[in-house]
Design a protein around this motif. Structure first.
Motif, PDB file in Angstrom:
ATOM      1  N   ARG A   1      50.266  49.017  28.051  1.00 42.58           N
ATOM      2  CA  ARG A   1      51.022  48.181  27.106  1.00 42.58           C
ATOM      3  C   ARG A   1      52.227  48.883  26.461  1.00 42.58           C
ATOM      4  NH1 ARG A   1      47.542  45.026  22.829  1.00 42.58           N
ATOM      5  NH2 ARG A   1      46.915  43.815  24.624  1.00 42.58           N
ATOM      6  N   PRO A   2      52.077  50.150  25.986  1.00 39.49           N
ATOM      7  CA  PRO A   2      53.247  50.789  25.356  1.00 39.49           C
ATOM      8  C   PRO A   2      54.439  50.905  26.307  1.00 39.49           C
ATOM      9  CG  PRO A   2      51.262  52.050  24.922  1.00 39.49           C
ATOM     10  CD  PRO A   2      50.885  51.002  25.916  1.00 39.49           C
ATOM     11  N   LEU A   3      54.158  51.103  27.591  1.00 41.41           N
ATOM     12  CA  LEU A   3      55.258  51.176  28.574  1.00 41.41           C
ATOM     13  C   LEU A   3      55.927  49.817  28.694  1.00 41.41           C
ATOM     14  CD1 LEU A   3      53.657  53.194  31.518  1.00 41.41           C
ATOM     15  CD2 LEU A   3      55.230  54.056  29.772  1.00 41.41           C
ATOM     16  N   LEU A   4      55.088  48.812  28.766  1.00 38.68           N
ATOM     17  CA  LEU A   4      55.581  47.438  28.922  1.00 38.68           C
ATOM     18  C   LEU A   4      56.450  47.059  27.716  1.00 38.68           C
ATOM     19  CD1 LEU A   4      55.080  45.042  30.891  1.00 38.68           C
ATOM     20  CD2 LEU A   4      53.205  44.351  29.414  1.00 38.68           C
ATOM     21  N   GLN A   5      55.966  47.443  26.544  1.00 40.88           N
ATOM     22  CA  GLN A   5      56.664  47.040  25.318  1.00 40.88           C
ATOM     23  C   GLN A   5      57.925  47.857  25.052  1.00 40.88           C
ATOM     24  OE1 GLN A   5      53.408  47.419  22.534  1.00 40.88           O
ATOM     25  NE2 GLN A   5      52.843  45.257  22.728  1.00 40.88           N
ATOM     26  N   ASN A   6      58.030  49.005  25.733  1.00 44.04           N
ATOM     27  CA  ASN A   6      59.174  49.880  25.467  1.00 44.04           C
ATOM     28  C   ASN A   6      60.035  50.099  26.703  1.00 44.04           C
ATOM     29  OD1 ASN A   6      58.862  50.997  22.571  1.00 44.04           O
ATOM     30  ND2 ASN A   6      56.800  51.061  23.437  1.00 44.04           N
ATOM     31  N   SER A   7      60.011  49.141  27.609  1.00 43.39           N
ATOM     32  CA  SER A   7      60.827  49.259  28.813  1.00 43.39           C
ATOM     33  C   SER A   7      61.858  48.143  28.836  1.00 43.39           C
ATOM     34  CB  SER A   7      59.943  49.185  30.057  1.00 43.39           C
ATOM     35  OG  SER A   7      59.257  47.963  30.067  1.00 43.39           O
ATOM     36  N   ILE A   8      62.939  48.431  29.540  1.00 40.73           N
ATOM     37  CA  ILE A   8      63.924  47.357  29.681  1.00 40.73           C
ATOM     38  C   ILE A   8      63.759  46.641  31.016  1.00 40.73           C
ATOM     39  CG2 ILE A   8      65.606  48.207  28.008  1.00 40.73           C
ATOM     40  CD1 ILE A   8      67.161  49.468  30.252  1.00 40.73           C
ATOM     41  N   ARG A   9      63.076  47.301  31.959  1.00 40.17           N
ATOM     42  CA  ARG A   9      62.687  46.623  33.197  1.00 40.17           C
ATOM     43  C   ARG A   9      61.581  47.411  33.894  1.00 40.17           C
ATOM     44  NH1 ARG A   9      67.542  49.258  35.468  1.00 40.17           N
ATOM     45  NH2 ARG A   9      68.848  47.951  34.178  1.00 40.17           N
ATOM     46  N   GLY A  10      61.010  46.822  34.915  1.00 40.77           N
ATOM     47  CA  GLY A  10      59.954  47.501  35.672  1.00 40.77           C
ATOM     48  C   GLY A  10      59.047  46.509  36.366  1.00 40.77           C
ATOM     49  N   ASN A  11      58.423  46.981  37.468  1.00 44.90           N
ATOM     50  CA  ASN A  11      57.399  46.166  38.146  1.00 44.90           C
ATOM     51  C   ASN A  11      56.046  46.708  37.699  1.00 44.90           C
ATOM     52  OD1 ASN A  11      59.445  44.955  39.567  1.00 44.90           O
ATOM     53  ND2 ASN A  11      59.198  46.279  41.362  1.00 44.90           N
ATOM     54  N   PHE A  12      55.403  45.994  36.836  1.00 44.00           N
ATOM     55  CA  PHE A  12      54.148  46.491  36.268  1.00 44.00           C
ATOM     56  C   PHE A  12      52.957  46.021  37.112  1.00 44.00           C
ATOM     57  CE2 PHE A  12      57.145  47.047  32.950  1.00 44.00           C
ATOM     58  CZ  PHE A  12      56.738  48.226  32.344  1.00 44.00           C
ATOM     59  N   THR A  13      52.027  46.948  37.340  1.00 40.31           N
ATOM     60  CA  THR A  13      50.821  46.616  38.111  1.00 40.31           C
ATOM     61  C   THR A  13      50.009  45.583  37.334  1.00 40.31           C
ATOM     62  OG1 THR A  13      50.798  48.910  38.882  1.00 40.31           O
ATOM     63  CG2 THR A  13      48.807  47.628  39.270  1.00 40.31           C
ATOM     64  N   SER A  14      49.539  44.565  38.046  1.00 43.91           N
ATOM     65  CA  SER A  14      48.730  43.558  37.364  1.00 43.91           C
ATOM     66  C   SER A  14      47.316  44.097  37.161  1.00 43.91           C
ATOM     67  CB  SER A  14      48.690  42.263  38.173  1.00 43.91           C
ATOM     68  OG  SER A  14      47.984  42.491  39.364  1.00 43.91           O
ATOM     69  N   VAL A  15      46.649  43.551  36.162  1.00 47.65           N
ATOM     70  CA  VAL A  15      45.314  44.058  35.805  1.00 47.65           C
ATOM     71  C   VAL A  15      44.345  43.947  36.986  1.00 47.65           C
ATOM     72  CG1 VAL A  15      44.536  41.867  34.765  1.00 47.65           C
ATOM     73  CG2 VAL A  15      43.524  44.012  34.010  1.00 47.65           C
ATOM     74  N   THR A  16      44.524  42.932  37.822  1.00 48.01           N
ATOM     75  CA  THR A  16      43.617  42.776  38.970  1.00 48.01           C
ATOM     76  C   THR A  16      43.895  43.826  40.048  1.00 48.01           C
ATOM     77  OG1 THR A  16      45.154  41.103  39.751  1.00 48.01           O
ATOM     78  CG2 THR A  16      43.111  40.298  38.773  1.00 48.01           C
TER      79      THR A  16
ATOM     80  N   GLY B   1      52.993  51.143  36.953  1.00 48.99           N
ATOM     81  CA  GLY B   1      54.176  50.345  37.247  1.00 48.99           C
ATOM     82  C   GLY B   1      55.192  51.177  37.998  1.00 48.99           C
ATOM     83  N   ARG B   2      56.119  50.458  38.612  1.00 48.18           N
ATOM     84  CA  ARG B   2      57.164  51.110  39.409  1.00 48.18           C
ATOM     85  C   ARG B   2      58.522  50.655  38.915  1.00 48.18           C
ATOM     86  NH1 ARG B   2      53.054  49.853  42.850  1.00 48.18           N
ATOM     87  NH2 ARG B   2      52.269  51.574  44.082  1.00 48.18           N
ATOM     88  N   LYS B   3      59.533  51.480  39.233  1.00 52.73           N
ATOM     89  CA  LYS B   3      60.921  51.176  38.852  1.00 52.73           C
ATOM     90  C   LYS B   3      61.031  50.866  37.352  1.00 52.73           C
ATOM     91  CE  LYS B   3      62.172  49.415  43.407  1.00 52.73           C
ATOM     92  NZ  LYS B   3      62.518  48.291  44.216  1.00 52.73           N
TER      93      LYS B   3
END
Ligand code: 2AM
Length: 169
Positions: free
Chosen positions: A22-37, A124-126
């Protein structure tokens, strides 16, 4: 079929991994985040494999079968290309399993990367973090992760969504 061997984790572990993401998600301007599944730890990436070789791959899985074990994710780090991941504390059962799997694959003629195995769980990537955000490399709350053992996964798209489907013999 694009295949890999990996360790899956139960839902409650994946929920904890999501909290670490979550902290990466909330503090990124873009990215391909791995889904929980899709959270998993890759043991060996096989790439494109003929479907006819599936029985051999299941027999390898059977040959390296070991009791369930636990990992402890303790660190957050990244590779080039904005690939952010969690790494586990040294874990002898993981080390033994990966060695047995890569030896069995080599015996059967699968070519694996020469580089040493670096266990990591990709969050996540990129990913491009916002300026000024530097995540702590040590997890404040390390994440215990039980796993029942390796599975053979099929990496494919379902309705355009990247999906890692565990296969059964
Ligand atoms: P990862 O373990 O670094 O996340 C399915 O695609 C899984 O296999 C992913 O989790 C991915 O990397 C790994 N993978 C994909 N392509 C790969 C490659 N060329 N070499 C090694 N591992 C790869």
């Amino acid at each position: 079929m694009r295949l890999f061997y990996g360790l899956p984790f139960p839902h409650r572990v994946r929920r904890d991994l999501l909290l670490a993401q979550r902290p990466l998600l909330q503090n990124s301007i873009r990215g391909n985040f791995t889904s929980v599944t899709n959270f998993h730890l890759t043991l060996a990436f096989l790439g494109e494999v003929e479907e006819a070789r599936l029985p051999l791959l299941f027999s390898i899985l059977d040959a390296v079968k070991r009791p369930p074990f636990d990992l402890l994710f303790t660190h957050l780090d990244h590779f080039d290309g904005g690939i952010w991941y969690l790494s586990p504390a040294p874990c002898p059962p993981l080390f033994t399993l990966e060695k047995a799997l890569s030896a069995a694959l080599s015996r059967e003629g699968f070519s694996l990367p020469e580089r040493p195995y670096t266990p990591h769980l990709t969050l996540g990537r990129k990913i491009v973090l916002r300026n000024g955000f530097t995540p702590s490399p040590c997890l404040y709350h390390p994440i215990p992760a039980h796993t029942e053992g390796p599975r053979l996964f099929w990496s494919h798209r379902v309705d355009g969504v990247l999906t890692y489907t565990p296969l059964a013999p």
